[in-house]
Design a protein around this motif. Structure first.
Motif, PDB file in Angstrom:
ATOM      1  N   LYS A  26     -67.076  18.721 -37.289  1.00  0.00           N
ATOM      2  CA  LYS A  26     -66.361  18.482 -38.536  1.00  0.00           C
ATOM      3  C   LYS A  26     -66.075  16.996 -38.644  1.00  0.00           C
ATOM      4  O   LYS A  26     -65.716  16.350 -37.675  1.00  0.00           O
ATOM      5  CB  LYS A  26     -65.058  19.272 -38.564  1.00  0.00           C
ATOM      6  CG  LYS A  26     -65.270  20.761 -38.642  1.00  0.00           C
ATOM      7  CD  LYS A  26     -63.962  21.477 -38.752  1.00  0.00           C
ATOM      8  CE  LYS A  26     -64.193  22.983 -38.814  1.00  0.00           C
ATOM      9  NZ  LYS A  26     -62.947  23.721 -38.853  1.00  0.00           N
ATOM     10  N   GLU A  27     -66.243  16.488 -39.836  1.00  0.00           N
ATOM     11  CA  GLU A  27     -66.012  15.075 -40.077  1.00  0.00           C
ATOM     12  C   GLU A  27     -64.518  14.810 -40.079  1.00  0.00           C
ATOM     13  O   GLU A  27     -63.745  15.495 -40.742  1.00  0.00           O
ATOM     14  CB  GLU A  27     -66.615  14.681 -41.429  1.00  0.00           C
ATOM     15  CG  GLU A  27     -66.818  13.212 -41.589  1.00  0.00           C
ATOM     16  CD  GLU A  27     -67.566  12.890 -42.861  1.00  0.00           C
ATOM     17  OE1 GLU A  27     -67.038  12.080 -43.636  1.00  0.00           O
ATOM     18  OE2 GLU A  27     -68.643  13.461 -43.070  1.00  0.00           O
ATOM     19  N   LYS A  28     -64.101  13.798 -39.310  1.00  0.00           N
ATOM     20  CA  LYS A  28     -62.685  13.447 -39.247  1.00  0.00           C
ATOM     21  C   LYS A  28     -62.301  12.691 -40.516  1.00  0.00           C
ATOM     22  O   LYS A  28     -62.995  11.775 -40.938  1.00  0.00           O
ATOM     23  CB  LYS A  28     -62.394  12.575 -38.040  1.00  0.00           C
ATOM     24  CG  LYS A  28     -62.535  13.305 -36.730  1.00  0.00           C
ATOM     25  CD  LYS A  28     -62.161  12.397 -35.586  1.00  0.00           C
ATOM     26  CE  LYS A  28     -62.322  13.125 -34.269  1.00  0.00           C
ATOM     27  NZ  LYS A  28     -61.972  12.264 -33.138  1.00  0.00           N
ATOM     28  N   VAL A  29     -61.194  13.077 -41.106  1.00  0.00           N
ATOM     29  CA  VAL A  29     -60.709  12.411 -42.303  1.00  0.00           C
ATOM     30  C   VAL A  29     -59.542  11.521 -41.897  1.00  0.00           C
ATOM     31  O   VAL A  29     -58.560  11.990 -41.329  1.00  0.00           O
ATOM     32  CB  VAL A  29     -60.258  13.450 -43.368  1.00  0.00           C
ATOM     33  CG1 VAL A  29     -59.720  12.746 -44.589  1.00  0.00           C
ATOM     34  CG2 VAL A  29     -61.405  14.364 -43.723  1.00  0.00           C
ATOM     35  N   SER A  30     -59.671  10.252 -42.183  1.00  0.00           N
ATOM     36  CA  SER A  30     -58.637   9.295 -41.833  1.00  0.00           C
ATOM     37  C   SER A  30     -57.486   9.389 -42.819  1.00  0.00           C
ATOM     38  O   SER A  30     -57.691   9.472 -44.025  1.00  0.00           O
ATOM     39  CB  SER A  30     -59.226   7.889 -41.848  1.00  0.00           C
ATOM     40  OG  SER A  30     -58.218   6.940 -41.613  1.00  0.00           O
ATOM     41  N   LYS A  31     -56.277   9.375 -42.290  1.00  0.00           N
ATOM     42  CA  LYS A  31     -55.095   9.416 -43.152  1.00  0.00           C
ATOM     43  C   LYS A  31     -54.739   8.016 -43.657  1.00  0.00           C
ATOM     44  O   LYS A  31     -54.043   7.868 -44.635  1.00  0.00           O
ATOM     45  CB  LYS A  31     -53.911   9.998 -42.386  1.00  0.00           C
ATOM     46  CG  LYS A  31     -54.090  11.452 -42.031  1.00  0.00           C
ATOM     47  CD  LYS A  31     -52.898  11.976 -41.291  1.00  0.00           C
ATOM     48  CE  LYS A  31     -53.129  13.425 -40.879  1.00  0.00           C
ATOM     49  NZ  LYS A  31     -52.009  13.947 -40.115  1.00  0.00           N
ATOM     50  N   THR A  32     -55.231   7.004 -42.972  1.00  0.00           N
ATOM     51  CA  THR A  32     -54.946   5.633 -43.346  1.00  0.00           C
ATOM     52  C   THR A  32     -56.075   5.104 -44.222  1.00  0.00           C
ATOM     53  O   THR A  32     -57.234   5.145 -43.831  1.00  0.00           O
ATOM     54  CB  THR A  32     -54.835   4.752 -42.088  1.00  0.00           C
ATOM     55  OG1 THR A  32     -53.891   5.329 -41.200  1.00  0.00           O
ATOM     56  CG2 THR A  32     -54.403   3.348 -42.464  1.00  0.00           C
ATOM     57  N   PRO A  33     -55.755   4.607 -45.412  1.00  0.00           N
ATOM     58  CA  PRO A  33     -56.821   4.068 -46.264  1.00  0.00           C
ATOM     59  C   PRO A  33     -57.408   2.807 -45.637  1.00  0.00           C
ATOM     60  O   PRO A  33     -56.712   2.061 -44.962  1.00  0.00           O
ATOM     61  CB  PRO A  33     -56.113   3.756 -47.578  1.00  0.00           C
ATOM     62  CG  PRO A  33     -54.670   3.649 -47.232  1.00  0.00           C
ATOM     63  CD  PRO A  33     -54.450   4.507 -46.026  1.00  0.00           C
TER      64      PRO A  33
END
Length: 139
Positions: A41-48
């Motif tokens: 699963k692709e990790k989604v960054s919480k920091t823009p």
């Protein structure tokens, strides 16, 4: 690369990960080699993330330019004029400080790159200028 020992429903498995290339891996399980596809699963960054376009300077940008018989001193970057060190009619030499502007919380001296006489001053102390705005014209 890495060796693991798994027990599944009471049966033991010796797993040796030989090679990982992208989403494919070569795995040896109890002596038999398998080519397997890894599903991650692709990790989604919480920091823009800030993505900046590269700044490409055009030839002669921020330098003294000659236009219509006069030499124009242009702002090398956006800022605020905090001091003007010359007056109309002053003779200047190469390297003289014409004015001081604040840009990026720093004071920057705008120097003369050509000798001449101050023809007009297009800005006042406190004015905000953009990059390439004409500050002073020399004759």
């Amino acid at each position: 690369m890495k060796k693991f020992k798994f027990t599944i429903r009471g049966q033991e498995f010796d797993v040796d990960i030989k090679e990982i290339e992208g989403a494919n891996a070569q795995v040896e399980v109890n002596g038999t080699v398998y080519d397997v596809e890894i599903e991650a699963k692709e990790k989604v960054s919480k920091t823009p993330q800030l993505i900046r376009k590269p700044v490409i300077n055009k030839p002669g940008e921020g330098q003294i330019k000659k236009s219509a018989g006069a030499v124009s001193v242009k702002a090398p970057l956006p800022g605020t004029i905090i001091k003007i060190g010359v007056a109309v009619g002053d003779a200047i030499n190469v390297g003289d400080t014409l004015l001081v502007m604040e840009a990026m919380k720093m004071e920057n001296n705008v120097l003369a790159e050509k000798a001449g006489t101050v023809k007009t001053i297009k800005v006042n102390v406190g004015d905000s200028v953009l990059q390439d705005d004409v500050l002073i014209e020399l004759a």
